[in-house]
Design a protein around this motif. Structure first.
Motif, short mmCIF file in Angstrom:
data_model
loop_
_atom_site.label_atom_id
_atom_site.label_comp_id
_atom_site.label_asym_id
_atom_site.label_seq_id
_atom_site.Cartn_x
_atom_site.Cartn_y
_atom_site.Cartn_z
N GLY A 137 0.78 -1.22 0.00
CA GLY A 137 0.00 0.00 0.00
C GLY A 137 0.81 1.27 0.00
N ASP A 138 2.13 1.21 0.05
CA ASP A 138 2.96 2.42 0.08
C ASP A 138 4.00 2.41 -1.04
OD1 ASP A 138 4.44 0.33 1.00
OD2 ASP A 138 5.14 1.29 2.83
N GLY A 139 3.67 1.73 -2.15
CA GLY A 139 4.63 1.61 -3.25
C GLY A 139 5.58 0.46 -3.08
N ARG A 140 5.52 -0.21 -1.92
CA ARG A 140 6.38 -1.37 -1.66
C ARG A 140 5.52 -2.63 -1.68
NH1 ARG A 140 9.20 -1.11 3.70
NH2 ARG A 140 7.04 -0.77 4.39
N ALA A 141 6.20 -3.76 -1.76
CA ALA A 141 5.48 -5.03 -1.80
C ALA A 141 6.34 -6.11 -1.15
CB ALA A 141 5.14 -5.43 -3.24
N GLU A 142 5.67 -7.15 -0.68
CA GLU A 142 6.37 -8.31 -0.13
C GLU A 142 6.58 -9.35 -1.22
OE1 GLU A 142 5.26 -8.69 4.59
OE2 GLU A 142 3.88 -9.57 3.12
N LEU A 143 7.77 -9.89 -1.25
CA LEU A 143 8.10 -10.96 -2.18
C LEU A 143 8.49 -12.19 -1.37
CD1 LEU A 143 8.90 -12.29 -4.88
CD2 LEU A 143 11.12 -11.15 -4.68
N PHE A 144 7.79 -13.29 -1.60
CA PHE A 144 8.09 -14.54 -0.90
C PHE A 144 8.88 -15.44 -1.84
CE2 PHE A 144 4.32 -12.80 1.07
CZ PHE A 144 4.53 -13.02 2.43
N VAL A 145 10.03 -15.89 -1.36
CA VAL A 145 10.85 -16.81 -2.14
C VAL A 145 11.19 -18.01 -1.27
CG1 VAL A 145 11.82 -15.03 -3.62
CG2 VAL A 145 12.97 -15.60 -1.49
N GLY A 146 11.44 -19.13 -1.91
CA GLY A 146 11.76 -20.34 -1.16
C GLY A 146 12.67 -21.25 -1.94
N ARG A 147 13.39 -22.09 -1.22
CA ARG A 147 14.28 -23.05 -1.85
C ARG A 147 14.34 -24.28 -0.96
NH1 ARG A 147 19.25 -22.17 -4.76
NH2 ARG A 147 19.67 -24.10 -5.92
N SER A 148 14.32 -25.44 -1.56
CA SER A 148 14.47 -26.67 -0.80
C SER A 148 15.47 -27.56 -1.52
CB SER A 148 13.13 -27.40 -0.66
OG SER A 148 12.67 -27.87 -1.92
N ILE A 149 16.15 -28.40 -0.74
CA ILE A 149 17.10 -29.35 -1.31
C ILE A 149 16.99 -30.64 -0.51
CG2 ILE A 149 18.91 -28.28 0.09
CD1 ILE A 149 20.93 -29.39 -1.89
N SER A 150 16.85 -31.75 -1.22
CA SER A 150 16.71 -33.04 -0.55
C SER A 150 18.08 -33.63 -0.26
CB SER A 150 15.89 -34.01 -1.41
OG SER A 150 16.65 -34.45 -2.52
N SER A 151 18.10 -34.59 0.63
CA SER A 151 19.36 -35.26 0.96
C SER A 151 19.89 -36.05 -0.22
CB SER A 151 19.15 -36.19 2.16
OG SER A 151 18.12 -37.14 1.88
N GLU A 152 19.03 -36.29 -1.22
CA GLU A 152 19.45 -36.99 -2.43
C GLU A 152 19.93 -36.04 -3.52
OE1 GLU A 152 15.99 -39.16 -3.45
OE2 GLU A 152 16.22 -40.65 -1.87
N GLY A 153 19.85 -34.74 -3.24
CA GLY A 153 20.37 -33.77 -4.20
C GLY A 153 19.34 -33.07 -5.05
N ARG A 154 18.07 -33.49 -4.96
CA ARG A 154 17.04 -32.81 -5.75
C ARG A 154 16.66 -31.50 -5.07
NH1 ARG A 154 15.18 -38.07 -5.59
NH2 ARG A 154 13.62 -37.49 -4.01
N GLY A 155 16.32 -30.51 -5.89
CA GLY A 155 15.98 -29.21 -5.33
C GLY A 155 14.79 -28.59 -6.03
N ARG A 156 14.14 -27.67 -5.32
CA ARG A 156 13.02 -26.91 -5.88
C ARG A 156 13.14 -25.46 -5.43
NH1 ARG A 156 7.63 -29.88 -4.15
NH2 ARG A 156 8.75 -29.80 -2.16
N ALA A 157 12.59 -24.58 -6.24
CA ALA A 157 12.59 -23.15 -5.90
C ALA A 157 11.21 -22.58 -6.18
CB ALA A 157 13.64 -22.40 -6.71
N SER A 158 10.83 -21.56 -5.43
CA SER A 158 9.57 -20.87 -5.66
C SER A 158 9.81 -19.38 -5.57
CB SER A 158 8.51 -21.30 -4.64
OG SER A 158 8.87 -20.91 -3.33
N VAL A 159 9.12 -18.65 -6.43
CA VAL A 159 9.25 -17.20 -6.48
C VAL A 159 7.84 -16.60 -6.57
CG1 VAL A 159 10.11 -15.23 -7.77
CG2 VAL A 159 11.48 -17.29 -7.61
N GLY A 160 7.49 -15.80 -5.61
CA GLY A 160 6.18 -15.14 -5.65
C GLY A 160 5.03 -16.11 -5.67
N GLY A 161 5.19 -17.25 -4.98
CA GLY A 161 4.10 -18.22 -4.89
C GLY A 161 4.05 -19.22 -6.02
N ARG A 162 4.99 -19.18 -6.95
CA ARG A 162 4.99 -20.12 -8.07
C ARG A 162 6.34 -20.82 -8.17
NH1 ARG A 162 1.24 -19.13 -12.16
NH2 ARG A 162 2.14 -20.98 -13.14
N ALA A 163 6.30 -22.09 -8.57
CA ALA A 163 7.55 -22.82 -8.80
C ALA A 163 8.33 -22.14 -9.92
CB ALA A 163 7.27 -24.27 -9.14
#
Length: 563
Positions: free
Chosen positions: A91-117
């Motif tokens: 509401g003040d020209g700013r915004a929240e950005l949610f990011v995420g990253r995961s990595i499995s013990s087997e080496g597989r990983g995933r990322a998300s940006v703004g609620g989407r993979a």
């Protein structure tokens, strides 16, 4: 800036939440408590390569989630939307950005940006806009010629950036023309062969003068001529049957008789039928006439015409074998002439391109000279400014120089940029990586960032033990400079020195616990007596020492001196 970061099963950290926010955040803790895992987690959010070895022992995967505050309509938000995600307006020209990253013990990983993979590469793209990270090994950046040039260009501001952009446009034009000219020159023999072959093909097609559909028409005509006698008998028999020229009754006479019979009576239905019979009679007469013409055509044809048709078909067959279809051969007449003109004009094109390339080379020389001059001017100012900072960082006799010398031509100019350091009076300036100790190199890196941030601020700086190898007064000045840097950017520093942590506006402590089987860590925000105790521990290893606590309070009072 980074508002908050949450870690789970990363290294020794079982679960922790880091409330960061604006200003200068210091992260401290005992050795092995997991301070560096905080930087590792941040690196994952910035798209750095994931290592399954970072997953906590016994866990199946590690996760890192972050909340960033970004401009609602800035470049970061635009890149997020391109990736299919979105930001949450505040509401003040700013915004929240949610990011995420995961990595499995087997080496597989995933990322998300703004609620989407999203691919991890999107995180890396965002990192270029959001953060500058200096780890213990990132001092190597100062050894990179490209990084040193980039530091100078950042400091040079719009003047250097504008000159660099003009140079890049001139460079791309020159390179494009040079590539085209080189290709044209190297392919001259090939193009000459193509021209000769095309010229022969066009001459062959023009001599044959094919018409659209001619091959199909000739095939039909040849088949008719080859079966002329059989066709003549069939057509003559049909003609006799319809026209009455034979001995038996003919269709025309029978239809005429039927019509006369129907016309003698008066009945609407029969009158309509009589008209239809009349139409049949007319159509019969037309067909008989067509058959007569067909027979006349056959009578005029002979073996000589069949030979002519077959000869013409042989000519067209040659074109079809060469071009695939007769239509393709005809089409070549439309485009081949212009292509032949282009190929025959190679000498003229080479001359014109050479003239254009020489003109582009001259423009490139001018743009390179402007860029070099802009960098040289900025280099003098950068060297003086960093030297002044080094004096404040307990390196009073050090002198930093930024050298701009001729280098290999590239898309970034013709300049070789070198950062040189003379640590003592009378010492010859040497490459900073060779002329500075580890502690000095840390201070040089910090001084450069402080100076550049004044003209080209970065949203967030992360320092992983930038104070390595220093202490005492030098450490106090490092803390003071980090606090000053935090006035224009968010600063996060992992440190083991109380002198640095004292200047933080937000102090987080990574506390190690042990339940007998699993090592875990937690993160606490420190204030008041808790912060004094942590400072005392950093100073003496004894959080309850009266002398250390007194010293801690004295250090904390220095924070008020920062403007």
């Amino acid at each position: 800036m980074i508002e908050e970061m949450r870690l789970r099963d990363l290294g020794v950290i079982a679960e922790a939440t880091l409330p960061i926010g604006p200003g200068f955040t210091a992260i401290t803790g005992e050795t092995g408590a997991g301070k560096t895992m905080v930087v590792t987690g941040l690196g994952l959010l910035l798209g750095q390569r994931a290592d399954s070895g970072a997953v906590r022992a016994g866990a199946t995967q590690a996760t890192v989630d972050g909340v960033w505050i970004v401009p609602e309509d800035g470049a970061v938000a635009e890149r997020v939307r391109e990736a299919g995600g979105d930001v949450e307006p505040l509401g003040d020209g700013r915004a929240e950005l949610f990011v995420g990253r995961s990595i499995s013990s087997e080496g597989r990983g995933r990322a998300s940006v703004g609620g989407r993979a999203a691919p991890a590469g999107v995180l890396a793209d965002l990192a270029d806009e959001l953060v500058v990270v200096h780890g213990q090994s990132d001092q190597l950046r100062l050894r990179s010629a490209a990084a040193q040039r980039e530091a100078l260009d950042r400091f040079g501001g719009d003047t250097v950036r504008g000159a660099r952009d003009d140079y890049r446009r001139a460079y791309e034009r020159w390179r494009s023309l040079d590539r085209e000219l080189s290709q044209l020159t190297s392919d001259r023999d090939v193009r000459a062969m193509e021209a000769d072959e095309l010229r022969a093909q066009l001459a062959e097609i023009e001599q044959a003068a094919p018409q659209p559909g001619e091959d199909a028409e000739l095939a039909t005509r040849a088949e008719r001529l080859a079966n002329a006698e059989e066709l003549r008998i069939a057509a003559a028999s049909a003609h006799e049957t319809l026209s009455g020229e034979g001995d038996g009754p003919d269709a025309a006479s029978l239809l005429a008789e039927a019509r006369r019979v129907l016309e003698r009576v008066h009945d609407p239905v029969l009158e309509e039928l009589s008209g239809q019979v009349a139409d049949l009679g007319y159509r019969t007469a037309d067909i008989a006439a067509a058959l007569a013409g067909y027979l006349a055509d056959l009578d005029e044809s002979g073996p000589h015409e069949l030979a002519a048709v077959e000869g013409r078909r042989a000519v067209l067959a040659t074109l079809i074998r060469t071009h695939g279809t007769l239509d393709a051969a005809i089409a070549l007449l439309d485009v081949g002439s212009s292509r032949l003109a282009e190929l025959d004009d190679d000498s003229g094109r080479i001359e014109r391109l050479t003239e254009e390339r020489d003109g582009a080379a001259s423009a490139l020389d001018d743009a390179a000279a402007v860029l070099t001059a802009a960098r040289a001017e900025a280099a003098g100012r950068l060297g003086a400014a960093v030297t002044a900072e080094l004096r404040a960082l307990a390196m009073p006799d050090a002198r930093l120089e930024v050298s701009v010398s001729p280098g290999a031509e590239s898309a970034n100019g013709r300049d070789e940029v070198s950062i040189l350091l003379a640590p003592h009076p009378g010492a010859q300036p040497r490459a900073v990586s060779k002329g500075a100790s580890g502690g000095e190199l840390s201070r040089v890196m910090l001084a450069i960032e402080v100076v550049i941030a004044a003209v080209d601020p970065v949203p967030t700086f992360v320092f992983d033990e930038v104070d390595a190898g220093i202490g005492g007064a030098a450490a106090i000045e490092v803390g003071r400079r980090l606090a000053r840097l935090a006035q224009s950017s968010q600063v996060i520093a992992v440190t083991h020195l109380a002198q640095v942590a004292a200047f933080a506006t937000n102090h987080l402590s990574v506390v190690k616990a042990n339940d007998g089987s699993v090592t875990a860590s937690d993160v606490r925000r420190l204030d008041g007596v808790q912060r004094e105790a942590e400072m005392a521990r950093l100073l003496s290893g004894m959080p309850d020492s009266d002398a250390a606590l007194t010293h801690a309070r004295e250090l904390l009072s220095l924070r008020t001196e920062v403007d």
